[in-house]
Design an enzyme around this catalytic site. Structure first.
Site, mmCIF file in Angstrom:
data_model
loop_
_atom_site.group_PDB
_atom_site.id
_atom_site.type_symbol
_atom_site.label_atom_id
_atom_site.label_comp_id
_atom_site.label_asym_id
_atom_site.label_seq_id
_atom_site.Cartn_x
_atom_site.Cartn_y
_atom_site.Cartn_z
ATOM 1 N N LYS A 26 0.824 -1.213 0.000
ATOM 2 C CA LYS A 26 0.000 0.000 0.000
ATOM 3 C C LYS A 26 0.854 1.256 0.000
ATOM 4 O O LYS A 26 2.044 1.243 0.321
ATOM 5 C CB LYS A 26 -0.982 -0.038 1.174
ATOM 6 C CG LYS A 26 -2.069 -1.091 0.954
ATOM 7 C CD LYS A 26 -3.227 -0.993 1.907
ATOM 8 C CE LYS A 26 -4.329 -1.973 1.485
ATOM 9 N NZ LYS A 26 -5.467 -1.987 2.421
ATOM 10 N N ARG A 68 -3.154 -10.317 4.830
ATOM 11 C CA ARG A 68 -3.527 -10.392 3.418
ATOM 12 C C ARG A 68 -2.399 -9.781 2.595
ATOM 13 O O ARG A 68 -2.073 -8.596 2.762
ATOM 14 C CB ARG A 68 -4.843 -9.639 3.190
ATOM 15 C CG ARG A 68 -5.382 -9.672 1.767
ATOM 16 C CD ARG A 68 -6.717 -8.935 1.691
ATOM 17 N NE ARG A 68 -7.288 -8.967 0.345
ATOM 18 C CZ ARG A 68 -7.052 -8.061 -0.593
ATOM 19 N NH1 ARG A 68 -6.243 -7.035 -0.330
ATOM 20 N NH2 ARG A 68 -7.615 -8.168 -1.782
#
Length: 377
Positions: A316, A351
């Site tokens: 991210k 994840r």
């Protein structure tokens, strides 16, 4: 000064939050001075409490766990019941989840591999788009590398992404699910749409991962409940077309906690089994770098919700922001650092895009935990 100094001035709407702290490598050296976190491999020796009144922190403290019963007994009535429930959640054992051929036990962390069937996902958009066999091969590789769960998605939820018609989303994910149904890993469908959930479940999906926490589509809660599948409820500031819209927080940690707490209560009240709910604080969804770091530093607090915890920080933009704007394909080190931190704080699922590397990091962590727990007294 005592642990309860300052509490008498709290109003009737004051709220308390608990966070396990003082994690121990070898708890057997400190009998009766530590407490097991859920049914995990982690023990904590302290409880950090924060009391908010009128949405502002008024009291903070750190208590050894052996002193907790006495401190709880002396708390004002409006805080005592909530504090007792939160502490019980910290030690609540999570039941295993049966997911087809895979049983997910929560006495050790799991790696969820990301398999995007999209042309526009922020990290790997287009990598598998339109090629179900290529995607399935990648999924088999993830399972072979140690992924417990494979999360298959047909719609990007990156900032600015266009909404995908449910028919196109179904066309993207169903053939992949059908090919992977016997791969040995649990299959998760990453979607906000009830029709996609239904099609994916029919194809063999074992778990539903909804970034809108079953709020985007008015049929989702019913579909998820009837299916009997476990569900991931993720926090996002909006359940509309753009899940990143909004994001104005007083305190991002307590605001996210309160939102998830209420959403769990609403879903359970609608008839969903609490034992089948996993929660995700939604890193990167309508949150600034400071917001994301605050959540990462307070992951352990979310165990007080009483549900298994999923953390998704892989690749991210906050990693780029902290590492001289490293491009998406050069964020492996940061992704593993965040995953490792999440596991150290007790997160049951991470994840990730980079499955083999993350699995190895988790295995090393597990080896160190085993060595600490079996050390001679």
């Amino acid at each position: 000064m005592t642990e309860l100094d300052g509490l008498d001035g709290c109003g009737p709407d004051a709220r308390i939050y608990l966070k396990p702290a003082g994690f121990l490598d070898s708890p057997q050296y400190h009998d009766e001075k530590n407490h097991k976190l859920n049914n995990s491999l982690i023990w904590f020796s302290q409880v950090e409490y924060s009391i908010y009144d009128s949405n502002k922190p008024v009291v903070r403290g750190l208590i050894p766990v052996e002193n907790w019963p006495g401190v709880l007994e002396r708390m004002p009535g409006q805080l005592k019941d909530r504090a007792s429930a939160l502490f019980a959640n910290l030690s609540r054992e999570h039941s295993p989840l049966s997911c087809g051929e895979r049983v997910l036990r929560f006495d050790q962390p799991h790696v969820m591999g990301i398999l995007n069937m999209t042309p526009d996902s922020f990290s790997d958009g287009g990598k598998h788009d339109g090629d179900a066999q290529k995607a399935a091969d990648a999924g088999f590789d993830m399972a072979t590398s140690g992924a417990s769960i494979i999360d298959i998605g047909g719609e990007s939820t990156r900032p600015g992404a266009e909404t995908v018609w449910e028919g196109d989303e179904i066309r993207r994910v169903v053939p992949v699910i059908e090919k992977l149904v016997h791969c040995g890993a649990a299959l998760s469908i990453d979607t906000r749409k009830a029709a996609v959930m239904e099609a994916a479940i029919q194809a063999g999906a074992h778990l539903i991962n909804d970034v809108s926490a079953l709020l985007h589509d008015k049929r989702s809660l019913e579909v998820a409940g009837v299916s009997g599948r476990p569900v991931v409820l993720m926090h996002a500031p909006s359940s509309g077309k753009d899940p990143h819209k909004g994001g104005d927080y007083g305190d991002v940690v307590t605001d996210t906690f309160d939102w998830l707490e209420q959403r769990i209560a609403d879903v359970v009240a609608a008839g969903f089994e609490r034992e089948k709910i996993i929660v995700d604080p939604g890193l990167g969804f309508g949150k600034s770098l400071a917001d994301n770091l605050a959540l990462m530093n307070n992951i352990a607090m979310f165990h007080a919700l009483g549900q298994p915890l999923l953390i998704g920080a892989s690749r991210k933009r906050m990693i780029g922001a902290l590492s001289k704007e490293a491009p998406v394909d050069q964020r492996l080190g940061g992704s593993i650092a965040f995953a490792h931190h999440a596991v150290q704080q007790g997160a049951q699922i991470v994840r990730v895009h980079d499955v083999p590397e993350t699995v190895q990091a988790v295995q090393i962590w597990r080896g160190m935990r085993d060595a600490g727990l079996t050390a001679r007294v």
